[in-house]
Scaffold this motif. Structure first.
Motif, PDB file in Angstrom:
ATOM      1  N   SER A 219      73.725  60.632  43.767  1.00 44.25           N
ATOM      2  CA  SER A 219      74.413  59.245  43.696  1.00 44.25           C
ATOM      3  C   SER A 219      75.430  59.100  44.777  1.00 44.25           C
ATOM      4  O   SER A 219      75.495  57.959  45.432  1.00 44.25           O
ATOM      5  CB  SER A 219      75.255  59.050  42.246  1.00 44.25           C
ATOM      6  OG  SER A 219      75.905  58.105  42.178  1.00 44.25           O
TER       7      SER A 219
ATOM      8  N   ASP B 214      73.485  58.026  47.712  1.00 42.15           N
ATOM      9  CA  ASP B 214      72.943  56.632  47.862  1.00 42.15           C
ATOM     10  C   ASP B 214      74.159  55.736  48.273  1.00 42.15           C
ATOM     11  O   ASP B 214      73.799  54.808  48.853  1.00 42.15           O
ATOM     12  CB  ASP B 214      72.722  56.519  46.292  1.00 42.15           C
ATOM     13  CG  ASP B 214      72.066  55.076  46.102  1.00 42.15           C
ATOM     14  OD1 ASP B 214      71.059  54.944  46.124  1.00 42.15           O
ATOM     15  OD2 ASP B 214      72.767  54.208  45.710  1.00 42.15           O
ATOM     16  N   LYS B 215      75.334  56.224  47.870  1.00 42.03           N
ATOM     17  CA  LYS B 215      76.404  55.316  48.327  1.00 42.03           C
ATOM     18  C   LYS B 215      76.803  55.505  49.891  1.00 42.03           C
ATOM     19  O   LYS B 215      76.752  54.196  50.262  1.00 42.03           O
ATOM     20  CB  LYS B 215      77.485  55.749  47.724  1.00 42.03           C
ATOM     21  CG  LYS B 215      77.740  55.703  45.941  1.00 42.03           C
ATOM     22  CD  LYS B 215      79.039  56.105  45.512  1.00 42.03           C
ATOM     23  CE  LYS B 215      78.977  56.126  44.107  1.00 42.03           C
ATOM     24  NZ  LYS B 215      80.238  57.016  43.412  1.00 42.03           N
TER      25      LYS B 215
ATOM     26  N   LEU C 115      65.132  52.325  54.454  1.00 46.28           N
ATOM     27  CA  LEU C 115      65.374  52.467  52.928  1.00 46.28           C
ATOM     28  C   LEU C 115      64.158  51.475  52.177  1.00 46.28           C
ATOM     29  O   LEU C 115      63.942  50.418  52.598  1.00 46.28           O
ATOM     30  CB  LEU C 115      66.633  52.179  52.505  1.00 46.28           C
ATOM     31  CG  LEU C 115      67.517  53.273  53.032  1.00 46.28           C
ATOM     32  CD1 LEU C 115      69.016  52.998  52.653  1.00 46.28           C
ATOM     33  CD2 LEU C 115      67.292  54.710  52.583  1.00 46.28           C
TER      34      LEU C 115
ATOM     35  N   HIS D 220      72.085  53.051  36.367  1.00 47.55           N
ATOM     36  CA  HIS D 220      70.934  53.850  36.689  1.00 47.55           C
ATOM     37  C   HIS D 220      70.487  54.492  35.562  1.00 47.55           C
ATOM     38  O   HIS D 220      70.902  54.482  34.331  1.00 47.55           O
ATOM     39  CB  HIS D 220      71.554  55.180  37.501  1.00 47.55           C
ATOM     40  CG  HIS D 220      72.629  55.102  38.543  1.00 47.55           C
ATOM     41  ND1 HIS D 220      72.205  55.035  39.861  1.00 47.55           N
ATOM     42  CD2 HIS D 220      73.907  54.655  38.468  1.00 47.55           C
ATOM     43  CE1 HIS D 220      73.330  54.951  40.605  1.00 47.55           C
ATOM     44  NE2 HIS D 220      74.358  54.686  39.733  1.00 47.55           N
TER      45      HIS D 220
ATOM     46  N   PHE E 100      67.905  54.873  41.652  1.00 43.06           N
ATOM     47  CA  PHE E 100      69.146  54.780  42.628  1.00 43.06           C
ATOM     48  C   PHE E 100      68.936  53.507  43.264  1.00 43.06           C
ATOM     49  O   PHE E 100      67.982  52.865  43.474  1.00 43.06           O
ATOM     50  CB  PHE E 100      69.396  56.019  43.445  1.00 43.06           C
ATOM     51  CG  PHE E 100      69.620  57.265  42.907  1.00 43.06           C
ATOM     52  CD1 PHE E 100      71.104  57.710  42.208  1.00 43.06           C
ATOM     53  CD2 PHE E 100      68.827  58.399  42.696  1.00 43.06           C
ATOM     54  CE1 PHE E 100      71.065  58.599  41.904  1.00 43.06           C
ATOM     55  CE2 PHE E 100      68.930  59.217  41.993  1.00 43.06           C
ATOM     56  CZ  PHE E 100      70.042  59.839  41.740  1.00 43.06           C
TER      57      PHE E 100
ATOM     58  N   ARG F 252      69.552  52.253  45.981  1.00 42.77           N
ATOM     59  CA  ARG F 252      69.285  52.350  47.612  1.00 42.77           C
ATOM     60  C   ARG F 252      68.102  53.524  47.530  1.00 42.77           C
ATOM     61  O   ARG F 252      67.258  53.078  48.620  1.00 42.77           O
ATOM     62  CB  ARG F 252      70.210  52.479  48.247  1.00 42.77           C
ATOM     63  CG  ARG F 252      71.096  51.363  48.570  1.00 42.77           C
ATOM     64  CD  ARG F 252      72.658  51.276  48.991  1.00 42.77           C
ATOM     65  NE  ARG F 252      73.448  52.158  48.048  1.00 42.77           N
ATOM     66  CZ  ARG F 252      74.073  51.482  46.916  1.00 42.77           C
ATOM     67  NH1 ARG F 252      74.228  49.993  46.904  1.00 42.77           N
ATOM     68  NH2 ARG F 252      74.833  52.230  46.146  1.00 42.77           N
ATOM     69  N   LEU F 253      67.964  54.492  47.087  1.00 43.38           N
ATOM     70  CA  LEU F 253      67.151  55.451  47.179  1.00 43.38           C
ATOM     71  C   LEU F 253      65.746  55.401  46.513  1.00 43.38           C
ATOM     72  O   LEU F 253      64.979  55.922  46.746  1.00 43.38           O
ATOM     73  CB  LEU F 253      67.663  56.789  46.836  1.00 43.38           C
ATOM     74  CG  LEU F 253      69.031  57.290  47.746  1.00 43.38           C
ATOM     75  CD1 LEU F 253      69.492  58.549  47.134  1.00 43.38           C
ATOM     76  CD2 LEU F 253      68.912  57.406  49.185  1.00 43.38           C
TER      77      LEU F 253
ATOM     78  N   VAL G 150      63.168  58.297  52.817  1.00 44.79           N
ATOM     79  CA  VAL G 150      64.102  58.629  51.770  1.00 44.79           C
ATOM     80  C   VAL G 150      64.222  60.127  52.218  1.00 44.79           C
ATOM     81  O   VAL G 150      65.303  60.586  51.848  1.00 44.79           O
ATOM     82  CB  VAL G 150      63.698  58.322  50.424  1.00 44.79           C
ATOM     83  CG1 VAL G 150      64.660  58.909  49.375  1.00 44.79           C
ATOM     84  CG2 VAL G 150      63.803  56.892  50.239  1.00 44.79           C
TER      85      VAL G 150
END
Length: 273
Positions: free
Chosen positions: A6, A9-10, A35, A169, A187, A189-190, A234
């Motif tokens: 996580s 991801d941020k 991404l 999530h 997630f 963005r991932l 990724v």
């Protein structure tokens, strides 16, 4: 592991905003070519062309594989030398994901830490909560969503919605195995990630052999993990942060991550107590 993913991801969102793709001169500003992006299929046009919605933008492009109208997909997007938008590596988004923001039960990362430290107590508390809420709720929507979580639990899969920093999530954890933890998570963005985590015990001295020593061998424990992600981009991003994940880790992008238990479209008549 999930907390670390996580955090990455941020960081991916921050990096995307501060350091756009080198191809940004040839790609729309509203997606990061490094991404996965989320596409909604609005309609099918001629041949293998589709009308897609990307954020607030509608585009028409070709897809190499058939798409289902009304469904959402993660994909890689970029423009080729001729200026055409190319989409590939499509992975369909689970149907249950669209209902996450309306889910009546949402947990925090702190709740997941409680799950990691006391899994049996956590599962028992969750089971009691779901049964209590199902017997008292007057909302048809809440009953449906809570029933799906309860049904997943009967199949030895914890399906949880984790709310963090304004994002929801989907996290699934298999409870049947004692020596391996299987998980699936979505997630922002991932995209989707599945994996296995287990512990290995090995001798510190590789020359030690079983049966040749009277004294107990000096051993060391290591936490191993395999991650399956939706594409090479990724994978490359996670590899740049592999030291932060603190596992003996291998990452694969040869197959799309799959849910441990498919919640979308499940009939409530299957619910067992």
């Amino acid at each position: 592991m999930l907390h670390k993913l996580s955090q990455i991801d941020k960081l991916a969102a921050t990096k995307s905003a501060s350091n756009p793709s080198k191809a940004s001169g040839h790609t729309p500003k509203h997606f990061n070519a490094n991404l996965p992006v989320l596409l909604n299929v609005l309609a099918k046009a001629q041949g293998n062309s589709y009308l897609l919605k990307l954020g607030n933008t509608t585009i028409q492009t070709q897809a190499h594989a058939p798409l289902q109208v009304g469904k959402s997909y993660w994909a890689n997007m970029q423009k080729n030398a001729a200026g055409q938008i190319i989409i590939n590596n499509l992975v369909q988004k689970p149907a249950i994901d669209s209902a996450l923001k309306h889910m009546p039960l949402k947990l925090s990362m702190e709740d997941l830490r409680h799950l990691a430290s006391e899994p049996k107590a956590f599962i028992q508390e969750l089971k009691e909560f779901l049964l209590s809420q199902l017997s008292t709720t007057m909302s048809q929507h809440d009953f449906k969503e809570l029933s799906l979580l309860a049904l997943s639990l009967t199949q030895e899969v914890l399906s949880l919605v984790v709310h963090e920093d304004g994002h929801d999530h989907l996290v699934q954890i298999a409870t049947a195995k004692s020596n391996t933890l299987d998980f699936y998570a979505i997630f922002p963005r991932l995209g989707p990630i599945s994996g296995q985590i287990w512990q290995e015990i090995t001798p510190k001295d590789s020359s030690q052999k079983a049966g040749l020593m009277k004294q107990p061998r000096d051993t060391q424990k290591r936490i191993c993990a395999h991650l399956h992600v939706m594409n090479d981009r990724v994978k490359e991003l996670l590899l740049t942060h592999i030291n932060e994940l603190e596992f003996d880790l291998q990452i694969f992008s040869d197959r799309a991550p799959k849910e441990l238990f498919a919640l979308g479209g499940t009939s409530l008549l299957d619910v067992r107590t």
